[in-house]
Scaffold this motif. Structure first.
Motif, PDB file in Angstrom:
ATOM      1  N   GLN A  41       0.783  -1.116   0.190  1.00  0.00           N
ATOM      2  CA  GLN A  41       0.130  -0.066   0.083  1.00  0.00           C
ATOM      3  C   GLN A  41       0.901   1.358  -0.134  1.00  0.00           C
ATOM      4  N   GLY A  42       0.212   2.281  -0.625  1.00  0.00           N
ATOM      5  CA  GLY A  42       1.013   3.468  -0.332  1.00  0.00           C
ATOM      6  C   GLY A  42       0.857   4.171   1.045  1.00  0.00           C
ATOM      7  N   LEU A  43       1.672   5.154   1.252  1.00  0.00           N
ATOM      8  CA  LEU A  43       1.612   5.868   2.684  1.00  0.00           C
ATOM      9  C   LEU A  43       0.219   6.261   2.929  1.00  0.00           C
ATOM     10  N   GLU A  44      -0.438   6.137   4.302  1.00  0.00           N
ATOM     11  CA  GLU A  44      -1.651   6.596   4.266  1.00  0.00           C
ATOM     12  C   GLU A  44      -1.654   7.473   5.514  1.00  0.00           C
ATOM     13  N   PHE A  45      -2.072   8.819   5.126  1.00  0.00           N
ATOM     14  CA  PHE A  45      -2.030   9.942   6.093  1.00  0.00           C
ATOM     15  C   PHE A  45      -2.624   9.502   7.304  1.00  0.00           C
ATOM     16  N   LEU A  46      -2.242   9.672   8.418  1.00  0.00           N
ATOM     17  CA  LEU A  46      -3.298   9.608   9.638  1.00  0.00           C
ATOM     18  C   LEU A  46      -3.765  10.880  10.245  1.00  0.00           C
ATOM     19  N   ILE A  47      -2.471  11.824  10.715  1.00  0.00           N
ATOM     20  CA  ILE A  47      -2.727  13.075  11.274  1.00  0.00           C
ATOM     21  C   ILE A  47      -1.628  13.780  11.241  1.00  0.00           C
ATOM     22  N   TYR A  48      -1.956  15.142  11.441  1.00  0.00           N
ATOM     23  CA  TYR A  48      -0.787  15.946  11.487  1.00  0.00           C
ATOM     24  C   TYR A  48      -0.921  17.160  12.585  1.00  0.00           C
ATOM     25  N   PHE A  49       0.015  17.563  13.066  1.00  0.00           N
ATOM     26  CA  PHE A  49       0.239  18.599  14.254  1.00  0.00           C
ATOM     27  C   PHE A  49       1.035  19.604  13.662  1.00  0.00           C
ATOM     28  N   GLN A  50       0.251  20.977  14.093  1.00  0.00           N
ATOM     29  CA  GLN A  50       0.989  22.245  13.935  1.00  0.00           C
ATOM     30  C   GLN A  50       1.106  22.908  15.339  1.00  0.00           C
ATOM     31  N   GLY A  51       2.640  22.793  15.505  1.00  0.00           N
ATOM     32  CA  GLY A  51       2.651  23.050  16.907  1.00  0.00           C
ATOM     33  C   GLY A  51       2.061  21.694  17.694  1.00  0.00           C
ATOM     34  N   ASN A  52       1.120  22.148  18.752  1.00  0.00           N
ATOM     35  CA  ASN A  52       0.599  21.046  19.459  1.00  0.00           C
ATOM     36  C   ASN A  52      -0.783  20.813  19.370  1.00  0.00           C
ATOM     37  N   SER A  53      -1.161  21.497  18.340  1.00  0.00           N
ATOM     38  CA  SER A  53      -2.729  21.128  17.896  1.00  0.00           C
ATOM     39  C   SER A  53      -2.721  20.397  16.642  1.00  0.00           C
ATOM     40  N   ALA A  54      -3.883  19.635  16.537  1.00  0.00           N
ATOM     41  CA  ALA A  54      -3.985  18.800  15.313  1.00  0.00           C
ATOM     42  C   ALA A  54      -5.309  19.202  14.663  1.00  0.00           C
ATOM     43  N   PRO A  55      -4.981  20.025  13.694  1.00  0.00           N
ATOM     44  CA  PRO A  55      -6.188  20.707  12.970  1.00  0.00           C
ATOM     45  C   PRO A  55      -6.879  19.614  12.070  1.00  0.00           C
ATOM     46  N   ASP A  56      -6.050  18.697  11.727  1.00  0.00           N
ATOM     47  CA  ASP A  56      -6.618  17.372  10.771  1.00  0.00           C
ATOM     48  C   ASP A  56      -6.443  16.080  11.241  1.00  0.00           C
ATOM     49  N   LYS A  57      -7.546  15.454  11.803  1.00  0.00           N
ATOM     50  CA  LYS A  57      -7.538  14.310  12.446  1.00  0.00           C
ATOM     51  C   LYS A  57      -8.264  13.012  11.475  1.00  0.00           C
ATOM     52  N   SER A  58      -8.667  13.493  10.291  1.00  0.00           N
ATOM     53  CA  SER A  58      -9.416  12.829   9.391  1.00  0.00           C
ATOM     54  C   SER A  58      -8.916  11.487   8.984  1.00  0.00           C
ATOM     55  N   GLY A  59      -7.794  11.307   9.170  1.00  0.00           N
ATOM     56  CA  GLY A  59      -7.070   9.853   8.557  1.00  0.00           C
ATOM     57  C   GLY A  59      -6.862   9.084   9.619  1.00  0.00           C
ATOM     58  N   LEU A  60      -7.411   9.386  10.963  1.00  0.00           N
ATOM     59  CA  LEU A  60      -7.281   8.188  11.745  1.00  0.00           C
ATOM     60  C   LEU A  60      -8.362   7.129  11.495  1.00  0.00           C
ATOM     61  N   PRO A  61      -8.052   5.890  11.617  1.00  0.00           N
ATOM     62  CA  PRO A  61      -8.733   4.790  10.966  1.00  0.00           C
ATOM     63  C   PRO A  61     -10.026   4.500  11.843  1.00  0.00           C
ATOM     64  N   SER A  62      -9.970   4.748  13.086  1.00  0.00           N
ATOM     65  CA  SER A  62     -10.974   4.637  14.037  1.00  0.00           C
ATOM     66  C   SER A  62     -10.668   5.361  15.222  1.00  0.00           C
ATOM     67  N   ASP A  63     -11.752   5.206  16.267  1.00  0.00           N
ATOM     68  CA  ASP A  63     -11.544   5.782  17.727  1.00  0.00           C
ATOM     69  C   ASP A  63     -10.557   4.990  18.629  1.00  0.00           C
ATOM     70  N   ARG A  64      -9.865   4.045  18.115  1.00  0.00           N
ATOM     71  CA  ARG A  64      -9.029   3.304  18.842  1.00  0.00           C
ATOM     72  C   ARG A  64      -7.639   4.114  18.635  1.00  0.00           C
ATOM     73  N   PHE A  65      -7.414   5.001  17.651  1.00  0.00           N
ATOM     74  CA  PHE A  65      -6.118   5.618  17.531  1.00  0.00           C
ATOM     75  C   PHE A  65      -6.315   7.014  17.624  1.00  0.00           C
ATOM     76  N   SER A  66      -5.389   7.409  18.540  1.00  0.00           N
ATOM     77  CA  SER A  66      -5.210   8.741  18.950  1.00  0.00           C
ATOM     78  C   SER A  66      -3.899   9.311  19.078  1.00  0.00           C
ATOM     79  N   ALA A  67      -3.484  10.539  19.088  1.00  0.00           N
ATOM     80  CA  ALA A  67      -2.162  11.060  19.050  1.00  0.00           C
ATOM     81  C   ALA A  67      -2.092  12.456  19.794  1.00  0.00           C
ATOM     82  N   GLU A  68      -1.246  12.666  20.391  1.00  0.00           N
ATOM     83  CA  GLU A  68      -0.676  13.843  21.230  1.00  0.00           C
ATOM     84  C   GLU A  68       0.568  14.369  20.824  1.00  0.00           C
ATOM     85  N   ARG A  69       0.704  15.550  20.891  1.00  0.00           N
ATOM     86  CA  ARG A  69       2.161  16.328  21.055  1.00  0.00           C
ATOM     87  C   ARG A  69       2.353  17.255  22.089  1.00  0.00           C
ATOM     88  N   THR A  70       3.321  17.074  22.570  1.00  0.00           N
ATOM     89  CA  THR A  70       3.740  17.833  23.799  1.00  0.00           C
ATOM     90  C   THR A  70       4.803  18.852  23.532  1.00  0.00           C
TER      91      THR A  70
END
Lengths: 114, 110
Positions: A41-70
């Motif tokens: 498969q190609g690379l599948e986008f999951l999430i990105y952070f700008q600083g500590n905030s995640a403006p786009d979480k649309s790629g997370l496959p399910s609610d079992r996935f989460s990410a944070e940045r500190t």
């Protein structure tokens, strides 16, 4: 460090367990990205952070996935109640800012769910 | 739907045998077209960004070109160390994300 680092490099877990994957971006890079790469498969986008905030979480496959940045630096990707279909290489990348899309990738974490 | 398609899936060349890899895209509002190289067990390594049709960029034996519908990665007189998977990605579209193709696995035999 000179580049993006990720840990662990390999993770084997049992179905149903939670896992945490870590990414250390290049110092000073404000944008951080998580991707998943499955065999064939190609690379599948999951999430990105700008600083500590995640403006786009649309790629997370399910609610079992989460990410944070500190602190605008380290990021963790957490997968709860892992399933076999979660097995893949999880790649992290960083760039100076979101509008500078020259992304520098880490070596990835290979996750195997038994 | 925004999409990036690469061909061929795999390519085997003899050392010194020049060829081209194709990346066709349908990405609305394309802001850039990226080429990466990925070696086994490693993350992708940035090669080029192309921003507008007609643009060309070169690096050693590699040259990337861009039209309004596709990009080519030309490999001139390849060496075995050029063996890798080459990934193409479009930046832009409805979600302003990098949209990757599935890559071309290049093997250069001595």
């Amino acid at each position: 460090g000179a580049g993006v680092s990720q840990s662990p490099s390999n993770k084997v877990t049992e179905k149903g367990k939670d896992v945490e994957l870590r990414c250390d971006p290049i110092s000073g890079h404000t944008a951080l990205y998580w991707y998943r790469q499955s065999l064939g498969q190609g690379l599948e986008f999951l999430i990105y952070f700008q600083g500590n905030s995640a403006p786009d979480k649309s790629g997370l496959p399910s609610d079992r996935f989460s990410a944070e940045r500190t602190g605008g630096s380290v990021s963790t990707l957490t997968i709860q109640r892992t399933q076999q279909e979660d097995s893949a290489v999880y790649l992290c990348a960083s760039s100076r800012q979101v509008d500078d899309n020259e992304q520098f990738f880490g070596p990835g974490t290979r996750l195997t769910v038994l | 739907e925004d999409q990036v398609t690469q061909s061929p899936e795999a390519l085997r060349l003899q050392e010194g045998e020049s060829s081209s890899l194709n990346c066709s895209y349908t990405v609305s509002g394309l802001r850039g077209l990226f080429w990466y190289r990925q070696d086994p067990g490693k993350g992708p390594e940035f090669l080029f960004t192309l921003y507008s049709a007609g643009e060309e960029k070169e690096k050693e034996r590699l040259k990337a070109t861009l039209t309004k519908k596709e990009s080519f990665l030309h490999i001139t007189a390849p060496k075995p160390e050029d063996s890798a998977t080459y990934l193409c990605a479009g930046w832009g579209g409805a979600t302003n994300k990098l949209i990757f193709g599935t890559g071309t696995l290049l093997a250069v035999q001595p």
